[in-house]
Write a protein that holds these residues in place. Structure first.
Motif, PDB file in Angstrom:
ATOM      1  N   THR A 383      30.438  27.291  27.407  1.00  0.00           N
ATOM      2  CA  THR A 383      29.038  27.881  27.197  1.00  0.00           C
ATOM      3  C   THR A 383      28.138  26.708  27.042  1.00  0.00           C
ATOM      4  OG1 THR A 383      29.945  28.319  25.109  1.00  0.00           O
ATOM      5  CG2 THR A 383      29.543  30.266  26.422  1.00  0.00           C
ATOM      6  N   ASN A 384      28.312  25.682  26.416  1.00  0.00           N
ATOM      7  CA  ASN A 384      27.392  24.772  26.201  1.00  0.00           C
ATOM      8  C   ASN A 384      27.048  24.076  27.630  1.00  0.00           C
ATOM      9  OD1 ASN A 384      28.559  25.534  23.776  1.00  0.00           O
ATOM     10  ND2 ASN A 384      28.627  23.369  22.900  1.00  0.00           N
ATOM     11  N   GLN A 386      27.126  25.531  30.512  1.00  0.00           N
ATOM     12  CA  GLN A 386      26.015  26.487  31.048  1.00  0.00           C
ATOM     13  C   GLN A 386      24.593  26.001  31.146  1.00  0.00           C
ATOM     14  OE1 GLN A 386      29.125  30.029  30.605  1.00  0.00           O
ATOM     15  NE2 GLN A 386      27.173  30.506  30.270  1.00  0.00           N
ATOM     16  N   HIS A 387      24.360  25.544  29.800  1.00  0.00           N
ATOM     17  CA  HIS A 387      23.059  25.376  29.459  1.00  0.00           C
ATOM     18  C   HIS A 387      22.542  23.969  29.569  1.00  0.00           C
ATOM     19  CE1 HIS A 387      22.233  29.404  27.973  1.00  0.00           C
ATOM     20  NE2 HIS A 387      23.486  29.387  27.371  1.00  0.00           N
ATOM     21  N   ALA A 388      23.542  23.224  30.294  1.00  0.00           N
ATOM     22  CA  ALA A 388      23.091  21.703  30.561  1.00  0.00           C
ATOM     23  C   ALA A 388      23.399  21.279  32.011  1.00  0.00           C
ATOM     24  CB  ALA A 388      24.015  21.017  29.703  1.00  0.00           C
ATOM     25  N   GLN A 391      24.021  23.737  36.159  1.00  0.00           N
ATOM     26  CA  GLN A 391      22.923  23.855  37.363  1.00  0.00           C
ATOM     27  C   GLN A 391      23.473  23.050  38.483  1.00  0.00           C
ATOM     28  OE1 GLN A 391      19.701  24.772  37.972  1.00  0.00           O
ATOM     29  NE2 GLN A 391      19.761  23.612  39.932  1.00  0.00           N
ATOM     30  N   ASN A 428      30.727  35.309  29.512  1.00  0.00           N
ATOM     31  CA  ASN A 428      30.196  34.053  30.262  1.00  0.00           C
ATOM     32  C   ASN A 428      31.340  33.555  31.181  1.00  0.00           C
ATOM     33  OD1 ASN A 428      27.457  33.219  29.377  1.00  0.00           O
ATOM     34  ND2 ASN A 428      28.256  34.093  27.568  1.00  0.00           N
TER      35      ASN A 428
END
Ligand SMILES: O=P(O)(O)OC[C@H]1O[C@H](O)[C@H](O)[C@@H](O)[C@@H]1O
Length: 552
Positions: A383-384, A386-388, A391, A428
């Motif tokens: 999950t961490n 995913q936001h880093a 991409q 997720n």
């Protein structure tokens, strides 16, 4: 093995190359044509459900990969390993981490000696010690109960216990503090002990060789910290220091009573050692019973690897998939993305396991390999990520096969509200596997009314392969199963690449050079033959350091 054909000259290799050259299927097509693969490409071992359906494979790919495994005699080498043969040829050692979890009545011989009784004698000694520390019967120098345990070790003598301690945190003695010191940066030890009472602190010095400079330096400083609290009374050391090592001589030289030493053996590689005496801090944290449950978990996968047929053999399959991408799709890296806070150190642990084992460029006979070997292993909890960096996995130019690991249940001690978050966590995981595999086509993006100039940016090509590993809960047994799964996967790949997965000569040069350079830093000594670039760096360092000293 020297007269066996070179890997890339094998007909099985050529067949895989042909198969790859003809490969254009998208995962979307593969599932359209064969929805049954969602159930068929699943292997179960112990509590693990391993889904490899979202891979760029068909039955034919799997058959060709299996043929490569047969031709390279992966199972022959596996059997030699389990039998205790010296398959670590460059160090002339047996490779028997599997003996660490063998049942008491098993017989595994190295040089004619059954090693299983020794394994269980150490386990029993660890059990006794862990029980005494946990119950308060083992006290510090002043009679105070031990409340803090600080493991000092590096590499395999740190990553395993530190990872497993995090993974099994819900099972640990919450009233105690556990810390893991590895870095020779004095800040590591400083931060680990600054709020601890020496009278309540036990140091576990973990080092297979007991010569590793980082560990010996930190252990020496820890000893000074302890003795400073006891007016240099050396007797305190015996109550506050124990050692985990294969080197009794060096342990004694350091001043640790051999009675306080927990032994293991040269046939346990450092990165394969946390289920040996190296796990003592973990055993104190979770208790001997849970530790043995973890060993049972390892054993489940050992037995599976040993006995399951090739087509349903999980470590074999995962190893072959890595070969498929690394050698035929030029994938350079492999991401391991656990959807579990408890597995926050899992990938860091796997980095040593995989990269120190298979980061080799000569084969067993010393010839340069003409094929790619181990991947760069990386990742953090999903999950961490995913936001880093997801991409890049979704829309970058690189092929990055990934493992998504998740659990059906949160650990029991969470509040109901926190437990309810678990479905969101797992949603997720499933969503990412889905997005990576199937992406989002231009048509789908357009149908959402996205302005034409944004369409390319908002399209996901998909076709990114993932393995999804699901288990019930992160229990000690499940952790053992997961680690053994990866250990044997790494083994399979090393066997196919014909490299020695159990040596680590690549770490030596830096150690030797650091020893040579250090006197130049500490006292400006001349280092003969230093290259101009390093010499300039050393000079710059000294100038900065001296300037700072003058200010102070
Ligand atoms: O346990 P030790 O002997 O202190 O070794 C600690 C680590 O350092 C070495 O440099 C090796 O590369 C690792 O495989 C090992 O785990």
């Amino acid at each position: 093995m020297s007269d066996s054909p070179r890997l890339t000259r094998r007909p099985e290799w050529a067949e895989l190359e042909d198969h790859r050259a003809q490969w254009h299927a998208h995962l979307r097509d593969l599932f359209d044509q064969d929805p049954g693969r969602a159930e068929r490409y699943v292997v179960r071992v112990g509590d693990l459900r391993i889904d490899y359906s979202k891979h760029l494979i068909t039955d034919e790919t799997l058959a060709l990969l299996q043929e490569l495994a047969t031709a390279t005699d992966v199972f022959g080498l596996r059997d030699a390993m389990f039998r205790g043969e010296k398959i670590n040829t460059t160090e002339r050692r047996a490779v028997l981490h599997t003996a660490l979890r063998a049942p008491r009545d098993a017989v595994i011989e190295v040089d004619g000696e059954n090693v299983v009784p020794k394994v269980h004698a150490v386990l029993d000694k660890m059990t006794d010690f862990a029980d005494r520390v946990r119950s308060g019967e083992w006290t510090g120098h002043t009679g105070k109960r031990i409340k803090n345990v600080v493991n000092i070790g590096i590499g395999g003598s740190d990553l395993g216990p530190a990872m497993a301690y995090e993974a099994l945190r819900a099972y640990t003695a919450r009233e105690m503090t556990f810390r893991f010191v590895s870095n020779v940066d004095g800040a590591d030890l400083h931060e680990a002990v600054r709020d601890l009472d020496p009278a309540e602190t036990l140091f576990i010095v973990a080092s297979k060789t007991f010569t590793t400079i980082e560990t010996i330096t930190n252990a020496t400083s820890a000893r000074s910290w302890l003795l400073a609290a006891f007016e240099d009374d050396e007797k305190a050391v015996a109550k506050h220091f124990v050692a985990l090592s294969t080197n009794a001589g060096k342990v004694t030289e350091f001043g640790i009573d051999p009675d306080n030493m927990f032994e293991f053996w040269d046939w346990v590689g450092g990165r394969y050692s946390y289920d040996s005496a190296i796990g003592l801090s973990l055993m104190i944290a979770i208790g001997p019973e849970r530790f043995r449950e973890m060993l049972d978990g390892f054993r489940i996968v050992d037995e599976h690897f040993r006995n399951a047929p090739a087509e349903a053999n999980a470590p074999l399959l995962l190893g072959l998939l890595g070969v498929w991408y690394g050698n035929f799709f030029d994938a350079q890296s492999h991401a391991v993305l656990p959807y579990s806070h408890y597995l926050s150190k899992f990938t860091a642990y796997l980095q040593q396991l995989d990269m120190e084992s298979n980061g080799k460029s000569v084969d067993r006979d010393g010839h340069p390999v003409q094929w790619q070997t181990g991947p760069v292993v990386w990742g953090t909890p999903g999950t961490n990520g995913q936001h880093a960096y997801y991409q890049l996995i979704h829309q970058g130019t690189k092929l990055i096969p990934a493992d998504l690991i998740g659990f059906a249940n949160p650990v029991a001690e969470l509040s109901d509200e926190l437990k309810a978050q678990h479905d969101l966590l797992m949603a997720n995981l499933f969503a990412q596997g889905q997005a990576l595999a199937f992406g989002k086509t231009e048509e789908e993006v357009r149908a959402e009314g996205v302005p034409e100039e944004q369409v390319p940016h908002r399209t996901f090509k998909g076709n990114h392969p993932t393995t999804t590993i699901l288990a019930t809960e992160p229990t000690p047994s499940v952790l053992g199963q997961l680690i053994a799964l990866y250990e044997h996967k790494v083994f399979v790949q090393g066997a196919i690449w014909n490299i020695d997965s159990f040596d680590q000569w690549g770490v030596e040069l830096g150690k030797v050079l650091a020893k040579r350079v250090e006197p130049a830093l500490t006292r400006g000594a001349d280092v003969p033959g230093l290259d101009p670039s390093t010499a300039a760096l050393v000079a710059a360092y000294r100038t900065l350091k001296n300037a700072q000293e003058e200010v102070n």
